[in-house]
Design a protein around this motif. Structure first.
Motif, short mmCIF file in Angstrom:
data_model
loop_
_atom_site.label_atom_id
_atom_site.label_comp_id
_atom_site.label_asym_id
_atom_site.label_seq_id
_atom_site.Cartn_x
_atom_site.Cartn_y
_atom_site.Cartn_z
N LYS A 187 -3.24 -5.24 5.43
CA LYS A 187 -4.46 -4.77 4.80
C LYS A 187 -5.34 -5.97 4.48
O LYS A 187 -4.85 -7.04 4.10
CB LYS A 187 -4.13 -4.02 3.50
N SER A 247 -8.73 -7.08 2.21
CA SER A 247 -9.62 -6.65 1.12
C SER A 247 -10.60 -7.77 0.79
O SER A 247 -10.27 -8.95 0.86
CB SER A 247 -8.82 -6.32 -0.14
N TYR A 304 0.85 -1.20 0.00
CA TYR A 304 0.00 0.00 0.00
C TYR A 304 0.88 1.24 0.00
O TYR A 304 1.84 1.35 0.77
CB TYR A 304 -0.90 0.00 1.24
N ASN A 326 0.26 -6.52 2.35
CA ASN A 326 0.98 -5.34 2.86
C ASN A 326 1.78 -5.61 4.13
O ASN A 326 2.28 -4.69 4.74
CB ASN A 326 0.01 -4.17 3.10
#
Length: 723
Positions: free
Chosen positions: A58, A60, A36, A169
């Motif tokens: 992270k 998602s 990121y 990340n």
């Protein structure tokens, strides 16, 4: 699915697939991580990079797919060849079965997407984060400069409303793709001397026994130069001793873009041969080496004299000189068969290999050593073949003799009055001779391994029943008639020189007229000047061995009237003789002393500017200055004047005597684009002319008879009225 099961399945699949896809191309595995970057709003901060800057994990939702984009775009074309490896960390809020897709794409600078490869597998996700992998073997693709790589991951559940997630990340759960990159890191290694010139050989004659060098490496990476993690330099001599062992180097400066950089190191090297090894490593732990050799040695002036098998000079022979670690040298021999070179000592370089090419064939291949300045003479496998054709024991003139190699005629000649013809300077080998006479032919095979004479007897098949003495009488009568006819010479005008040189003497050239006193050098120059005037060109005529008035009289007696051209300002004398003779010059342009070449050069420039373009300059004769001016000064003047005149669209002609020193003549030869050679044969006062050299034009190198006749100037005498 458990990690151990996935790895086992992957290894089984790869073990079955990889043998079918042999990789003759060497590739390096480069890892691009999904990370990121808050600053890149265009991609929502989701980028691919080879240099990860980790942060917090992270998470998602990947049911609709998650895409990561390479930043920056590729700096130049990237070839991938081999196995592409995908990895992602996934989980779901409950156990769910579905389809996992890994997709590699490229995006053009205008946003057009194109899928490169895609892999799909059916598996179950649990609520515990785990890593999932896939591989595609045999991938082969070129991603273009300026394009961006995209890595897309998607999981589509078969049923239910479970939510699926991608973790990225963070170093503990990295999501990435591994690409097999072919020669993607570009490196160039250069060794520079103290003047900043690239060298692989440094002469100790100039540097001394300790040579200071700058080692410069240019490195380019399509993923950006930041992908290069470290750089090292090593120096090893010919004995295997290490002077520097992987000394770390810092980047000296960026190159022209963010994709390149320059690394430098200074070194002082004694006389020896060295291996300079430069290495870089990237963040994917790949090592990229490049190596170059550099030689420090004394060098020596070496003159190679190339001769044929009979010891005669072989002019315009092609030479290839090679030595270990040195760039190959290609040279042409001059008219004396010579080539002069400055070569490093064999104590450092080792033996040289000399290959001589003649008529597109190798006629010599041998080694030689250089440890001092010397002249080396070598004989090549080039010989002369004399052919005599006898008709019933008598010489047969005017027979057509073809020398043939592999069914291709390489030279065709006619037999002389004594039935003979000579093929000069022929490479050793197997040939055929075809004799054509009176609509008959005879072919024989010959092997040329030395210079020799071959007698070829021929007969007329239809005369088999005629008494032998009548045949002999008829053959003798025919021979006498042909000889008498062939000996007759026909006069042709001076324009015949345009037949000897295809298209005539070039309009922009330095021309040397070489001949002994009385051979006709001055008259030839006067004829050439008059031909230029007739073509509406302008002429400057420099005299330093005669009064201009005498030149006018001589040209008038030869039918070359200058009056009209002088009145128009097209013909201008520069008088360098009157001052020497103690007389007041009558010409507008004059130099008090013929040895004052500086003022002469200035005067030529003034007149050239006045006459504008297309001006020919004639000088008769620099040879008379050799008694009082150093040869190198005259040669420098010829070089400079020739360049100046050719630059203005004209030609510079000068006369020279063959008694000039061999070294000076060789340098004048090199400075000349065209050489016309004259002979005076005593006691008959016969004059001959030949064209020894013309750059860029076909020409005959035969000797042609000529005479100097009142009212006509130079008249050539040839054997055929057809000319």
């Amino acid at each position: 699915m458990k990690m151990s099961v996935l790895i086992l399945m992957l290894l089984i699949i790869l073990s079955l697939i990889l043998p079918a896809f042999s990789q003759p191309v060497s590739s390096k595995s480069v890892t691009l991580f999904a990370v990121y970057n808050e600053a890149l709003k265009a991609y929502e901060g989701k980028i691919l990079t080879s240099i990860p800057k980790w942060g917090e994990t992270k998470v998602s939702n990947i049911s609709m797919g998650e895409v990561f984009t390479l930043h920056p775009p590729l700096g130049f074309d990237l070839e991938i060849y081999g196995v592409i490896f995908f990895k992602a960390w996934l989980k779901s809020d409950t156990t769910v079965f579905g389809k996992l897709s890994f997709i590699l794409l490229q995006v053009s600078p205008i946003g057009e997407e194109e899928e490169i490869v895609k892999t799909e597998q059916f598996l179950a996700l649990s609520n515990k984060p785990d890593e999932y992998s896939a591989a595609i073997a045999g991938a082969k693709y070129v991603i273009k400069k300026g394009y961006r790589i995209q890595y897309k991951i998607q999981f589509v559940p078969y049923e239910g409303k479970a939510k699926t997630y991608l973790l990225w990340n963070n170093e503990k759960n990295p999501t990435y793709i591994v690409l097999p990159c072919v020669d993607h890191l570009k490196m160039d290694l250069t060794i520079l001397d103290s003047a900043g010139k690239a060298k692989t050989f440094l002469s100790a004659n100039e540097t001394g026994e300790q040579a200071a060098v700058l080692i410069q490496a240019n490195v380019s990476d399509p993923f950006a130069i930041e992908d290069v993690k470290s750089a090292f330099i090593s120096i090893i001599n010919s004995k295997g001793e290490t002077l520097l062992n992987e000394k770390p180097l810092s980047m000296k400066s960026f190159g022209s873009t963010i994709y390149s950089a320059i690394y430098e190191a200074n070194a002082t090297l004694p006389i020896e041969t060295y291996r300079i090894i430069f290495k870089v490593t990237d963040f994917s732990r790949n090592v990229y080496p490049i190596e170059k050799r550099v030689h420090i040695a004394y060098s020596y002036l070496t003159t190679l004299i190339i001769k044929d098998g009979d010891g005669e000079p072989l002019s315009n022979a092609s030479l290839l000189i090679q030595a270990n670690g040195l760039q190959s040298l290609s040279e042409l021999t001059n008219h004396n068969g010579e080539v002069s070179l400055v070569l490093p000592s064999s104590n450092i370089i080792g033996a040289y290999n000399l290959t001589v090419y003649w008529r597109n064939k190798i006629v010599l291949n041998e080694k030689f050593l250089i440890n001092e300045s010397e002249t080396i003479e070598v004989k090549t496998h080039v010989y002369s073949l004399k052919v005599r054709v006898l008709l019933y024991g008598l010489p047969l003139p005017n027979a057509k003799i073809s020398l043939i190699e592999n069914s291709t005629p390489i030279e065709v000649k006619s037999s002389s009055s004594i039935g003979a013809s000579v093929f000069d300077k022929i490479p050793a080998g197997s040939y055929s001779l075809k004799i054509s006479f009176f609509n008959n032919e005879k072919t024989i095979n010959v092997y040329l391994g030395k210079s020799e004479e071959i007698i070829v007897p021929v007969e007329l098949p239809l005369l088999g029943r005629i008494p032998y003495f009548l045949i002999i009488f008829a053959a003798a009568s025919l021979t006498f008639y042909i000889i008498k006819k062939k000996r007759k010479l026909y006069p042709v005008s001076f324009s015949f020189i345009n037949k000897i040189i295809e298209g005539g003497i070039p309009e922009q050239a330095t021309v040397m007229i070489l001949g002994s006193p009385g051979s006709g050098k001055t008259v030839l120059m006067e004829n050439l000047a008059y031909e230029s005037l007739k073509k509406n060109k302008k002429c400057i005529y420099i005299v330093n061995n005669e009064f201009p008035s005498k030149i006018r009289e001589n040209m008038q007696s030869l039918g070359l009237n200058l009056k009209e051209f002088e009145e128009k300002g097209y013909f201008i004398f520069i008088d360098c003789y009157s001052g020497l003779a103690g007389k007041q010059p009558e010409e507008k342009h004059f130099i008090p002393s013929p040895t004052d070449l500086t003022n002469l050069g200035t005067e030529i420039s003034v007149i050239l500017n006045k006459l504008n373009k297309d001006v020919d300059v004639y000088m008769d004769s620099p040879a008379s200055l050799l008694a009082s001016v150093k040869p190198e000064i005259i040669i420098s003047f010829i070089h400079a004047t020739g360049a100046k005149v050719k630059g203005e669209g004209g030609k510079f002609c000068f006369t020279m005597s063959p008694v000039t020193s061999k070294e000076a003549l060789n340098k004048m030869d090199e400075a000349s684009d065209c050489i016309v050679e004259l002979q005076l044969i005593e006691p008959k006062q016969e004059r001959k002319l030949r064209i020894r050299k013309v750059k860029g034009r076909k020409h005959s190198s035969k000797w042609f008879n000529f005479s100097i006749e009142p009212g006509k100037g130079i008249v050539f005498y040839v054997k055929s009225m057809k000319v």
